[in-house]
Design an enzyme around this catalytic site. Structure first.
Site, PDB file in Angstrom:
ATOM      1  N   GLU A  30      11.199  19.212   3.205  1.00 32.29           N
ATOM      2  CA  GLU A  30       9.863  19.329   2.631  1.00 32.29           C
ATOM      3  C   GLU A  30       9.490  20.805   2.485  1.00 32.29           C
ATOM      4  OE1 GLU A  30       7.872  16.613   2.051  1.00 32.29           O
ATOM      5  OE2 GLU A  30       9.223  15.122   2.940  1.00 32.29           O
ATOM      6  N   GLY A  33      15.895   7.943   1.962  1.00 33.08           N
ATOM      7  CA  GLY A  33      16.158   7.637   0.561  1.00 33.08           C
ATOM      8  C   GLY A  33      15.535   6.310   0.181  1.00 33.08           C
ATOM      9  N   VAL A  40       9.578   5.081  -1.576  1.00 31.70           N
ATOM     10  CA  VAL A  40       9.981   3.839  -0.916  1.00 31.70           C
ATOM     11  C   VAL A  40       9.296   2.628  -1.546  1.00 31.70           C
ATOM     12  CG1 VAL A  40      10.035   2.589   1.274  1.00 31.70           C
ATOM     13  CG2 VAL A  40      10.459   5.047   1.246  1.00 31.70           C
ATOM     14  N   ALA A  83       0.845  -1.192   0.000  1.00 29.09           N
ATOM     15  CA  ALA A  83       0.000   0.000   0.000  1.00 29.09           C
ATOM     16  C   ALA A  83       0.875   1.234   0.000  1.00 29.09           C
ATOM     17  CB  ALA A  83      -0.898  -0.006   1.225  1.00 29.09           C
ATOM     18  N   GLY A  84       0.759   2.034  -1.052  1.00 31.42           N
ATOM     19  CA  GLY A  84       1.583   3.234  -1.165  1.00 31.42           C
ATOM     20  C   GLY A  84       2.757   2.973  -2.092  1.00 31.42           C
ATOM     21  N   LEU A  85       2.779   3.689  -3.207  1.00 30.54           N
ATOM     22  CA  LEU A  85       3.874   3.490  -4.172  1.00 30.54           C
ATOM     23  C   LEU A  85       4.602   4.800  -4.420  1.00 30.54           C
ATOM     24  CD1 LEU A  85       2.265   1.009  -6.722  1.00 30.54           C
ATOM     25  CD2 LEU A  85       4.140   0.535  -5.136  1.00 30.54           C
ATOM     26  N   ALA A  95       8.151   2.271  -4.639  1.00 27.89           N
ATOM     27  CA  ALA A  95       8.769   1.994  -5.938  1.00 27.89           C
ATOM     28  C   ALA A  95      10.175   1.427  -5.730  1.00 27.89           C
ATOM     29  CB  ALA A  95       8.822   3.269  -6.775  1.00 27.89           C
ATOM     30  N   LYS A 109      10.728   8.706  16.073  1.00 26.23           N
ATOM     31  CA  LYS A 109      11.744   7.643  16.027  1.00 26.23           C
ATOM     32  C   LYS A 109      12.276   7.349  17.427  1.00 26.23           C
ATOM     33  CE  LYS A 109      12.966   9.108  11.357  1.00 26.23           C
ATOM     34  NZ  LYS A 109      13.863  10.039  10.625  1.00 26.23           N
ATOM     35  N   ASP A 161       9.606  14.502  13.801  1.00 27.61           N
ATOM     36  CA  ASP A 161      10.033  13.268  13.137  1.00 27.61           C
ATOM     37  C   ASP A 161      11.048  12.523  14.003  1.00 27.61           C
ATOM     38  OD1 ASP A 161      10.486  11.600  10.526  1.00 27.61           O
ATOM     39  OD2 ASP A 161      12.492  12.271  11.126  1.00 27.61           O
TER      40      ASP A 161
END
Lengths: 440, 440
Positions: free
Chosen positions: B201, B313, B24, B19-21, B26, B216, B212
Site C-alpha cells: 500500500e 488477491g 474482493v 457490503a463493499g465492492l 467484485a 491474523k 496485519d
C-alpha cells in the site's frame, strides 16, 4: 450455540462403535481419553466409545477397553441400539469392512472410516447408499493421515473449479526415494531398511507398486470433480524401476524424483495416474521428504495450494477420524462427494497414452560410435523433440554406459512408441527407465 | 441429501447482501457467476447476490451489478428482508463494518466477513453476539486469503490439543524479504518496488510494521486455544529494521529471515507475537517465498502441519468468502471460536520478556582491540551463552564493522538487558539488530 461447556458435558454422549482395534483404533481410544475435555467443548457433547469389535480381546493396546461391550462380529455394531456412529477401522475393500459400512449406512447410521480401498473401489455405490438412507459417510483419515485434505477439497475449495489435485500420497515410497537420494543406495537395500524400521510392510506391494497412492488419488479426484473415478482406469506405476542412478541424474538436471498421484480435469476428460515423476528441485513439493505426505490442489480462482504433514501413524490418523466424528456431533452432513447432484456415476480416466508431457529416459547403451545417432533418429521419426542429453563416455569403447535423454513436451503415445523401438536396439542393454517430468 | 442437481437449482436461492465492492467484492460476484453451476450443486441451492452497498455505483468492476438492489447505507442490509446472509467486505475494526456485522448478528442473520481487524479486536463481543442470536459468523477470508486455515484449525484439528499456531501471514512482508534476499537490495528500495507493483500500500504501516500479521495471528490463536487473545497484548515487531546485511549473514549461518506470527500455549499461558525470525534454510517454511503465505499448526497428536498458498488477491480471497457461504447453505453452524464453552473471555499473551529462545544480534562496532572482550563480558554477566560469532575485520583499524553474535537459548529478559548494555558502549555505533531464531 448458547450451551456452556458444562451443559455440553451433561448432554447425551455421542456413542461410537469401533470395528478394528489396531494402531489407529487404539490411537483413537487414547485420543478420545486424553483430549476428552476439549473434544466435549468443541463437539458440544461428550464422545464415547461404547462398543468395539476386534479379534483379540486380551492384547495390550495401551488403554483399558475391558469395560466396553465387545461384539464378536463387527456387523453387529450396525444394529447395536447403543451405537450412534459406526467407526470402521478394519480395512480392505471387501469382506467384513464393506459389509459393516453398507449395513450401517442402510440402517441410517453415520459411518466414519479410514478405509481408502473401500472408498476408491466402491465410491459410487457407497455415495448412493449414504444419500438414500440420509446417513453421512466421512473418511478424512483415508487420505494423507493427519492432513485435512478431504475437508480442504470438499469444503475449503467448494466454491472453486478444481483443475488438478494430487501430491505425495504414500509415505513409504517417499521415505524410500528420500533415503535413496540422500545415501546413494539402491531400492532393494533401502526397502529392506524401511521394513526393519516399520515404515514398510513385509509385503510392500500395496505401497511400492503405487496402489495405496492410487486409492487415495481416486478419492481426491472424486471429491475434486464431484463423481467417482473408476479405479481400474487409474494408471498406476510404482517405484521399483527407479535406480540410485536416476536420483543422481535427476539431481544433475535440477530435479528430484517423487511418486506423485495426479488427477487433472480438462474439456477432454479426467486424467488420473500414479507414477514416479521428476519435479523441479525448487518446487515446494520437492522439499517434502521422508515419511511426510503433501496434497496439492489447483483451482481456477484460488491458484495453487499445498498442505503437508504426517500421512500415517496412530496419532495423526486418529485425529482425522475424530475430526469426522466431531463434524457429526456438530450436526454437519455433506454428501459423500461434496455435491448434491444425483449423478454420481463413476467416470473413467483417459488412457495414459493420450496424455502430454516432457520425459526423462535413461538407457543403458553400448559405448560405441553411432549409438546416439540411432537413438536420436528414432526420437525424430516418432516426433519426439530432444531437450537435453547426458552421457558419460566409458573408459573403454564397448562398455555399457548410461545415457539420459530429456524431451520437450510430447504426446505420451509417441514417447512410448519411441521407447519401444529404442529398447529393441541391439546396443540398448537393459529395460529403459522412462519417467514423466512435472513442472509445478 | 437425496435432492438432485436439478432440484438444487430449483430451490430457493440463498440471497446475499454484499457490503463493499472493492477487489474482493467484485471478485466474489465474478466467482459466483462463473462457477454458478458447481456452486449450486455443492451448496444444494443457488447462491445469489441480491443486494449491495458500495460508495460508487458507476465504477467498472468487470461485472454488471446494475440489476441488484443498491443500499446507500450498508446497515440497511441487516434489515433487508430479501437478504439471508450479510457479506461484510468493507474492512476496518470500527465504523460501518462493525456496525453492520453487529446489526446483522443481532437480527439473527448469518454473517460472512473477510475483516481480520474486526475479529482480532472484537472477537469476544462478536462471539457472544453470534451465540446469543444463534447467527453464524464465518471469516475464512480473514486469514491467509485462499488458504483454508480457519477451517483446518476449527474443524480439521478439532480433536487435537494445538500446541502452536502461526506462520507467514503477510504477503507484502514476505515479498519484500524474499526480494531483499535474492537481490541484496535494502528495505526502502524493495518497498518502493513493491508499492509500484501493487504488492504494498501507499501507506505500508499495517503490513510492514506487523499489524496485519498480528490481526491474523490473534484470530488463529483464538481458534487454536478456544478463546480470544487480547489484541493489545500481542507482541508486534515489523521488518523495517532488517537490512540486506542481515539477510546475507543469515544465509552464511544457514538461515532465512521470515516475518512470522507465532502463538504457543503452555502451562504458563499463551505467548503470541509477530516478529522477524531466523528459520533454518532447510525448514519447509523457509521455502515459502514471494507473496505466498503459509500457516503452520502443531498438535499433540497430529504433529506438524503446514498449508501454503496465495494469501491475498481477488480470486483466492473470494473463494474463501464463498466457501463460508456454501457452509451456511449446507446448514453448518459452528461457534465462532470452534467451542461450545461459554467462557470466551479474552486472555492476555504473556509479556515478551518472559519468553525463551536463541537470538541473532548484529552490531556495528569500531574495529579495535578489546571490543569483543567488552561485549562478551556483558553477555556473560547477563547469563547469555554465546554459540557463534562472525566478524570481518576491516581494512583499517578504527573503522566501523558489522559483528554478528548467535546465542544459545536464553531468557528474552536477559537478552534484552544485554542488548541495552551493549548498545550503550561507545564502540557500538548503531542500534543493534536483534532477531529471534525459530527452529522448526
Amino acid at each position: 450455540m448458547t450451551s456452556s461447556k458444562e451443559e455440553a458435558a451433561s448432554k447425551h454422549p455421542l456413542r461410537l462403535g469401533v470395528a478394528g482395534l489396531g494402531t489407529v483404533g487404539a490411537g483413537l481410544a487414547i485420543l478420545l481419553r486424553d483430549n476428552a475435555d476439549l473434544i466435549t467443548a468443541r463437539a458440544g457433547r461428550p464422545i464415547q466409545i461404547t462398543a468395539v469389535a476386534a479379534r483379540d480381546r486380551t492384547r495390550d493396546r495401551g488403554i483399558d477397553l475391558s469395560a466396553l461391550r465387545w461384539h464378536a462380529d463387527a456387523i453387529d455394531l450396525a444394529s447395536d441400539p447403543n451405537v450412534d456412529v459406526v467407526v470402521e477401522l478394519i480395512g480392505g475393500a471387501e469382506g467384513k469392512a464393506r459389509e459393516l459400512v453398507e449395513a450401517a449406512l442402510t440402517a441410517g447410521k453415520p459411518v466414519v472410516t479410514a478405509n481408502k480401498a473401500l472408498l476408491a473401489l466402491h465410491g459410487e455405490r457407497l455415495s448412493r447408499l449414504s444419500a438414500a438412507h440420509n446417513a453421512p459417510l466421512l473418511f478424512e483419515a483415508a487420505v494423507a493421515g493427519g492432513i485435512p485434505a478431504i475437508k480442504t477439497v470438499r469444503e475449503g475449495l467448494a466454491a472453486d473449479r478444481i483443475l488438478s489435485i494430487g501430491g505425495i500420497l504414500n509415505g513409504t515410497c517417499n521415505y524410500i526415494l528420500t533415503a535413496m537420494r540422500e545415501t546413494g543406495r539402491d531400492f532393494a537395500d533401502v526397502l529392506k531398511e524401511a521394513q526393519d524400521l516399520g515404515y514398510a510392510e513385509a509385503d510392500p506391494t500395496t505401497d511400492v507398486d503405487g496402489f495405496d497412492a492410487a486409492h487415495k488419488l481416486a478419492i481426491l479426484a472424486a471429491l475434486a470433480f464431484g463423481k467417482p473415478v473408476e479405479f481400474d482406469s487409474v494408471h498406476v506405476e510404482g517405484i521399483r524401476s527407479i535406480g540410485a542412478l536416476d536420483l543422481g541424474f535427476a539431481r544433475t538436471l535440477g530435479y528430484r524424483i517423487k511418486l506423485l498421484g495426479l488427477a487433472r480435469q480438462s474439456e477432454r476428460g479426467i486424467d488420473a495416474r500414479v507414477a514416479p515423476c521428476l519435479v523441479p528441485e525448487t518446487a515446494p513439493i520437492a522439499q517434502v521428504d521422508g515419511v511426510f505426505n503433501a496434497v496439492i490442489a489447483e483451482g481456477a480462482f484460488v491458484g495453487r495450494l499445498m498442505i503437508e504433514g504426517r500421512g500415517a501413524g496412530a496419532g495423526p490418523t486418529a485425529t482425522a477420524v475424530a475430526a469426522d466424528i466431531i463434524d457429526i456431533a456438530r450436526g454437519k452432513t455433506i454428501p459423500v462427494w461434496g455435491t448434491y447432484a444425483t449423478d454420481v456415476t463413476a467416470v473413467r480416466s483417459r488412457p495414459a497414452d493420450e496424455w502430454h508431457g516432457a520425459f526423462y529416459l535413461r538407457l543403458s547403451v553400448t559405448d560405441r560410435a553411432g549409438v546416439i545417432a540411432d537413438i536420436t533418429a528414432i526420437l525424430r521419426d516418432c516426433g519426439v523433440s530432444l531437450s537435453r542429453m547426458i552421457q558419460h563416455p566409458s573408459a573403454r569403447s564397448g562398455d555399457d554406459v548410461p545415457l539420459v535423454l530429456v524431451t520437450h513436451p510430447t504426446e505420451e503415445r509417441a514417447m512410448q512408441a519411441a521407447r519401444q523401438r529404442i529398447a529393441a536396439l541391439d546396443v540398448v542393454s537393459a529395460e529403459p527407465v522412462l519417467i514423466r517430468i512435472e513442472t509445478f
